[in-house]
Design a protein around this motif. Structure first.
Motif, PDB file in Angstrom:
ATOM      1  N   SER A 122       0.803  -1.228   0.000  1.00 41.93           N
ATOM      2  CA  SER A 122       0.000   0.000   0.000  1.00 41.93           C
ATOM      3  C   SER A 122       0.833   1.273   0.000  1.00 41.93           C
ATOM      4  O   SER A 122       0.376   2.317  -0.466  1.00 41.93           O
ATOM      5  CB  SER A 122      -0.929   0.003   1.221  1.00 41.93           C
ATOM      6  N   ARG A 127       2.225   1.538  -8.534  1.00 41.58           N
ATOM      7  CA  ARG A 127       0.789   1.294  -8.717  1.00 41.58           C
ATOM      8  C   ARG A 127       0.513   0.120  -9.633  1.00 41.58           C
ATOM      9  O   ARG A 127      -0.395  -0.667  -9.378  1.00 41.58           O
ATOM     10  CB  ARG A 127       0.144   2.566  -9.277  1.00 41.58           C
ATOM     11  N   TRP A 128       1.316  -0.060 -10.703  1.00 43.69           N
ATOM     12  CA  TRP A 128       1.056  -1.152 -11.641  1.00 43.69           C
ATOM     13  C   TRP A 128       1.293  -2.530 -10.991  1.00 43.69           C
ATOM     14  O   TRP A 128       0.610  -3.504 -11.305  1.00 43.69           O
ATOM     15  CB  TRP A 128       1.949  -1.021 -12.879  1.00 43.69           C
ATOM     16  N   ARG A 130       0.797  -3.301  -7.802  1.00 48.33           N
ATOM     17  CA  ARG A 130      -0.246  -3.656  -6.835  1.00 48.33           C
ATOM     18  C   ARG A 130      -1.324  -4.527  -7.480  1.00 48.33           C
ATOM     19  O   ARG A 130      -1.926  -5.361  -6.824  1.00 48.33           O
ATOM     20  CB  ARG A 130      -0.890  -2.394  -6.269  1.00 48.33           C
ATOM     21  N   GLU A 131      -1.565  -4.288  -8.764  1.00 53.34           N
ATOM     22  CA  GLU A 131      -2.607  -5.062  -9.449  1.00 53.34           C
ATOM     23  C   GLU A 131      -2.232  -6.530  -9.600  1.00 53.34           C
ATOM     24  O   GLU A 131      -3.090  -7.352  -9.896  1.00 53.34           O
ATOM     25  CB  GLU A 131      -2.876  -4.448 -10.824  1.00 53.34           C
ATOM     26  N   THR A 196      -4.953   0.847   3.361  1.00 53.15           N
ATOM     27  CA  THR A 196      -5.366   1.657   2.212  1.00 53.15           C
ATOM     28  C   THR A 196      -6.484   2.625   2.586  1.00 53.15           C
ATOM     29  O   THR A 196      -6.617   3.699   1.981  1.00 53.15           O
ATOM     30  CB  THR A 196      -5.822   0.738   1.062  1.00 53.15           C
ATOM     31  N   ARG A 200      -5.561   9.953   2.783  1.00 52.38           N
ATOM     32  CA  ARG A 200      -4.293  10.357   2.194  1.00 52.38           C
ATOM     33  C   ARG A 200      -3.720  11.610   2.851  1.00 52.38           C
ATOM     34  O   ARG A 200      -2.501  11.785   2.904  1.00 52.38           O
ATOM     35  CB  ARG A 200      -4.502  10.593   0.687  1.00 52.38           C
TER      36      ARG A 200
END
Length: 322
Positions: A122, A127-128, A130-131, A196, A200
């Motif tokens: 997290s 970001r790519w 995490r998928e 998550t 933020r």
């Protein structure tokens, strides 16, 4: 509502089967019938075999005693689990201690790994990636527990005995390590959702005050997600406490009470799985196994309810300002 009704019906069925152990029944008086015992050629084995046969004729055996034992409170709280004997013992302490030992070792191994993996996913992973990382770990939750049990029994047990050189191939440590493989995906998934869910602006404020990413993750984000992480540990504890196949195949199934983690143990769920298919329907042993199932049901249901309703939902309300 349908799922809740199904849970209530299952609990009522389990408790109904366990209830007869709380009701004292008068034992039927058997007529004194002299049974003719079968011989297996002792007449050809000499005087020694005949003398042994005459001495054993007056002693009750497991098959002929007709004793089902009595599941009294003192019997249930004893330290011996020996349900098949002339005087059956239904002591639950060896099973409870064995279950707690395996569960605690599994949580001690799985919780730090899963929480750190969730924190990395997290807070630091691109970001790519995490998928791919999260679905890959969650796929482990779909692994049949019998596959993990086979892996522990065939491969992991021999490898660990060769490395550590202990006496018993199947023991508490092996069962705990194998169980942690089943617990990690649950703790990881719930912890990652909780981390998550942290707003933020909290992490951005920490970074703006000069903290590094690691300091922000460990001392700001993780404490803010503590209720969710605690719920994840409780759910993992409940999964390990009620798991059957892994402990049945990896712990040695010896009902012993000891502090050593290198000796075999027998857990409550493994006892039900190993003995329910062979027990006589309706006797004391049968009802005691259902009583153990009722204890497991109440314990795991309470843990899951506390984790889901009181802790996880509390975290969501806290961040949503409800």
């Amino acid at each position: 509502m349908v799922s809740l009704a199904a849970i209530v019906l299952i609990f009522l069925f389990v408790f109904r089967e366990a209830a007869p152990i709380f009701v004292h029944k008068e034992k039927p008086v058997r007529p004194d019938v002299v049974e003719e015992e079968e011989t297996y050629g002792e007449e050809f084995l000499g005087e020694g075999a005949q003398r042994l046969s005459e001495e054993s004729a007056g002693k009750p055996s497991v098959e002929s005693s007709g004793s089902e034992g009595e599941a009294s409170l003192s019997n249930l709280l004893s330290t011996t689990w020996q349900p098949v004997a002339t005087e059956p013992k239904y002591g639950l302490w060896p099973l409870i201690v064995g279950t707690l030992k395996v569960t605690v070792i599994a949580i001690v191994i799985a919780a730090p790994l899963a929480i750190l993996a969730a924190l990395f996913t997290s807070s630091f992973a691109p970001r790519w990636s995490r998928e791919y990382i999260k679905p890959a770990i969650e796929l482990l939750a779909g692994f049949p527990s019998v596959v993990i049990g086979f892996f522990a029994l065939v491969t992991l047990a021999t490898a660990m005995q060769n490395v550590f050189g202990y006496q018993y191939r199947l023991n508490v440590l092996l069962g705990g390590i194998a169980m942690s493989l089943a617990v990690i995906p649950i703790v990881y998934t719930v912890s990652e959702d909780a981390i998550t869910a942290v707003p933020r602006f909290i992490t951005e404020a920490s970074l703006a005050l000069g903290a590094t990413k690691w300091q922000t993750a460990l001392f700001v984000t993780l404490p803010a997600a503590t209720p969710g992480v605690f719920a994840a540990i409780l759910l993992g504890f409940g999964r390990a406490f009620g798991e059957t196949m892994i402990v049945l195949m990896a712990t040695g199934n010896a009902a012993l009470i000891s502090w050593s983690i290198l000796e075999p143990v027998r857990t409550m769920s493994a006892t039900i799985g190993a003995e329910m298919a062979e027990v006589v329907f309706g006797d004391t042993h049968y009802h005691v196994l259902f009583f153990i199932g009722a204890i497991l049901f109440i314990f795991t249901f309470t843990l899951n309810a506390v984790a889901e309703v009181f802790i996880r939902q509390r975290l969501l309300k806290r961040f949503k300002g409800a």
